[in-house]
Design a protein around this motif. Structure first.
Motif, PDB file in Angstrom:
ATOM      1  N   ASP A   1      -4.537   0.297   7.643  1.00  0.00           N
ATOM      2  CA  ASP A   1      -3.587   1.412   7.615  1.00  0.00           C
ATOM      3  C   ASP A   1      -3.803   2.364   8.800  1.00  0.00           C
ATOM      4  O   ASP A   1      -2.864   2.898   9.362  1.00  0.00           O
ATOM      5  CB  ASP A   1      -3.753   2.162   6.283  1.00  0.00           C
ATOM      6  CG  ASP A   1      -2.708   3.252   6.074  1.00  0.00           C
ATOM      7  OD1 ASP A   1      -1.550   3.057   6.499  1.00  0.00           O
ATOM      8  OD2 ASP A   1      -3.058   4.295   5.481  1.00  0.00           O
TER       9      ASP A   1
ATOM     10  N   HIS B   1       1.378   9.315  -3.381  1.00  0.00           N
ATOM     11  CA  HIS B   1       1.904   7.951  -3.231  1.00  0.00           C
ATOM     12  C   HIS B   1       0.816   6.889  -3.427  1.00  0.00           C
ATOM     13  O   HIS B   1       1.144   5.728  -3.666  1.00  0.00           O
ATOM     14  CB  HIS B   1       2.594   7.782  -1.872  1.00  0.00           C
ATOM     15  CG  HIS B   1       1.662   7.585  -0.718  1.00  0.00           C
ATOM     16  ND1 HIS B   1       0.968   8.625  -0.136  1.00  0.00           N
ATOM     17  CD2 HIS B   1       1.292   6.472  -0.047  1.00  0.00           C
ATOM     18  CE1 HIS B   1       0.224   8.149   0.848  1.00  0.00           C
ATOM     19  NE2 HIS B   1       0.391   6.850   0.939  1.00  0.00           N
TER      20      HIS B   1
ATOM     21  N   HIS C   1      -6.347   3.917  -0.508  1.00  0.00           N
ATOM     22  CA  HIS C   1      -6.119   3.607   0.905  1.00  0.00           C
ATOM     23  C   HIS C   1      -6.092   4.814   1.841  1.00  0.00           C
ATOM     24  O   HIS C   1      -6.278   4.655   3.042  1.00  0.00           O
ATOM     25  CB  HIS C   1      -4.863   2.743   1.098  1.00  0.00           C
ATOM     26  CG  HIS C   1      -3.559   3.492   1.106  1.00  0.00           C
ATOM     27  ND1 HIS C   1      -2.767   3.619  -0.003  1.00  0.00           N
ATOM     28  CD2 HIS C   1      -2.902   4.157   2.089  1.00  0.00           C
ATOM     29  CE1 HIS C   1      -1.674   4.300   0.297  1.00  0.00           C
ATOM     30  NE2 HIS C   1      -1.730   4.654   1.562  1.00  0.00           N
ATOM     31  N   THR C   2      -5.869   6.005   1.328  1.00  0.00           N
ATOM     32  CA  THR C   2      -5.830   7.166   2.230  1.00  0.00           C
ATOM     33  C   THR C   2      -7.160   7.904   2.298  1.00  0.00           C
ATOM     34  O   THR C   2      -7.595   8.325   3.368  1.00  0.00           O
ATOM     35  CB  THR C   2      -4.727   8.162   1.787  1.00  0.00           C
ATOM     36  OG1 THR C   2      -3.485   7.465   1.747  1.00  0.00           O
ATOM     37  CG2 THR C   2      -4.600   9.318   2.765  1.00  0.00           C
TER      38      THR C   2
ATOM     39  N   LYS D   1       5.794   5.383  -1.228  1.00  0.00           N
ATOM     40  CA  LYS D   1       5.937   6.480  -0.266  1.00  0.00           C
ATOM     41  C   LYS D   1       7.417   6.765   0.030  1.00  0.00           C
ATOM     42  O   LYS D   1       8.197   5.873   0.314  1.00  0.00           O
ATOM     43  CB  LYS D   1       5.193   6.143   1.026  1.00  0.00           C
ATOM     44  CG  LYS D   1       5.070   7.345   1.926  1.00  0.00           C
ATOM     45  CD  LYS D   1       3.679   7.516   2.417  1.00  0.00           C
ATOM     46  CE  LYS D   1       3.610   8.707   3.354  1.00  0.00           C
ATOM     47  NZ  LYS D   1       2.285   9.004   3.787  1.00  0.00           N
TER      48      LYS D   1
ATOM     49  N   HIS E   1       0.808  -1.226   0.000  1.00  0.00           N
ATOM     50  CA  HIS E   1       0.000   0.000   0.000  1.00  0.00           C
ATOM     51  C   HIS E   1       0.843   1.281   0.000  1.00  0.00           C
ATOM     52  O   HIS E   1       0.471   2.274  -0.604  1.00  0.00           O
ATOM     53  CB  HIS E   1      -1.011  -0.001   1.163  1.00  0.00           C
ATOM     54  CG  HIS E   1      -0.465   0.467   2.463  1.00  0.00           C
ATOM     55  ND1 HIS E   1       0.371  -0.297   3.238  1.00  0.00           N
ATOM     56  CD2 HIS E   1      -0.611   1.648   3.132  1.00  0.00           C
ATOM     57  CE1 HIS E   1       0.696   0.384   4.321  1.00  0.00           C
ATOM     58  NE2 HIS E   1       0.119   1.565   4.286  1.00  0.00           N
ATOM     59  N   ASP E   2       1.989   1.262   0.680  1.00  0.00           N
ATOM     60  CA  ASP E   2       2.846   2.458   0.724  1.00  0.00           C
ATOM     61  C   ASP E   2       4.130   2.263  -0.079  1.00  0.00           C
ATOM     62  O   ASP E   2       5.134   2.934   0.191  1.00  0.00           O
ATOM     63  CB  ASP E   2       3.208   2.785   2.182  1.00  0.00           C
ATOM     64  CG  ASP E   2       2.168   3.651   2.879  1.00  0.00           C
ATOM     65  OD1 ASP E   2       1.332   4.257   2.184  1.00  0.00           O
ATOM     66  OD2 ASP E   2       2.201   3.739   4.127  1.00  0.00           O
TER      67      ASP E   2
END
Ligand SMILES: [Fe+2]
Ligand SMILES: [Fe+2]
Length: 195
Positions: A132, A88, A114-115, A55, A51-52
């Motif tokens: 998350d 990201h 996801h964010t 980043k 997911h990251d």
């Protein structure tokens, strides 16, 4: 697709130490949540691990995958990803697909969302969103409540988490993604609509 072990090995090198630890913790939480809602364990773990993945390396990946990134960014529905805090997510989706060879569209969309969340979230996307926000290292006012509710009712937990995020963004005088507001309205039974 490349193997899970290879993905972990590569992420360990590419991510900062704290981001890597967060990543492993999100994957663990995604498995735990996924089990509750009868989702495939490996799929949850992969979404958590990746997911990251972009980043901290946004600049590098933005150049490496510039054609695809710019094409996606030019679409109206992706305008929010110009926000440096959200870049990201869109890049992560591209990197998961191109570099880590993930072809499962549900995983790719979950990474993208996801964010902010979105009206089109699948159960996997909800699991990832909540993993998350509630992985074991997370420590902020209200996290225990979100953690507890997430195991019972993901939609309710997402509303709590969105409330938290939106209030934080207002406090910091930052922009709020329209997707988050739409999702919150929808989950509250308000003005949001699914296609
Ligand atoms: Fe993230
Ligand atoms: Fe994260």
């Amino acid at each position: 697709m490349i193997s899970k072990d290879e993905i972990i090995k590569d992420l360990k090198v590419k991510l900062s130490k704290s981001r890597f630890e967060h990543t492993l913790s999100v994957a663990k939480k995604a498995i735990e949540l996924g089990k509750k809602f009868s989702l495939d364990e490996e799929t949850c773990e992969l979404a958590g691990l990746l997911h990251d993945c972009a980043k901290g390396n946004e600049k590098y990946y933005e150049e490496k995958y510039s054609d695809e990134f710019n094409e996606l960014l030019s679409r109206d529905e992706n305008r929010q990803y110009e926000n440096p805090f959200l870049k990201h997510c869109l890049l992560g989706m591209i990197v998961a697909k191109e570099k880590y060879k993930i072809s499962d569209v549900e995983i790719l969309n979950a990474i993208k969302e996801h964010t902010t969340g979105s009206l089109h979230m699948t159960d996997l996307a909800k699991v990832l969103y909540l993993a998350d926000k509630t992985e074991d290292n997370r420590d902020y006012d209200g996290v225990d409540e979100i953690r507890k509710i997430s195991m019972i009712n993901m939609d309710q937990a997402i509303v709590l988490s969105l409330n938290n995020t939106i209030m934080y963004l207002i406090e910091k005088n930052r922009t709020i993604a329209p997707e988050s507001i739409e999702l919150r309205n929808f989950l509250l039974g308000g003005i949001g609509e699914r296609d």
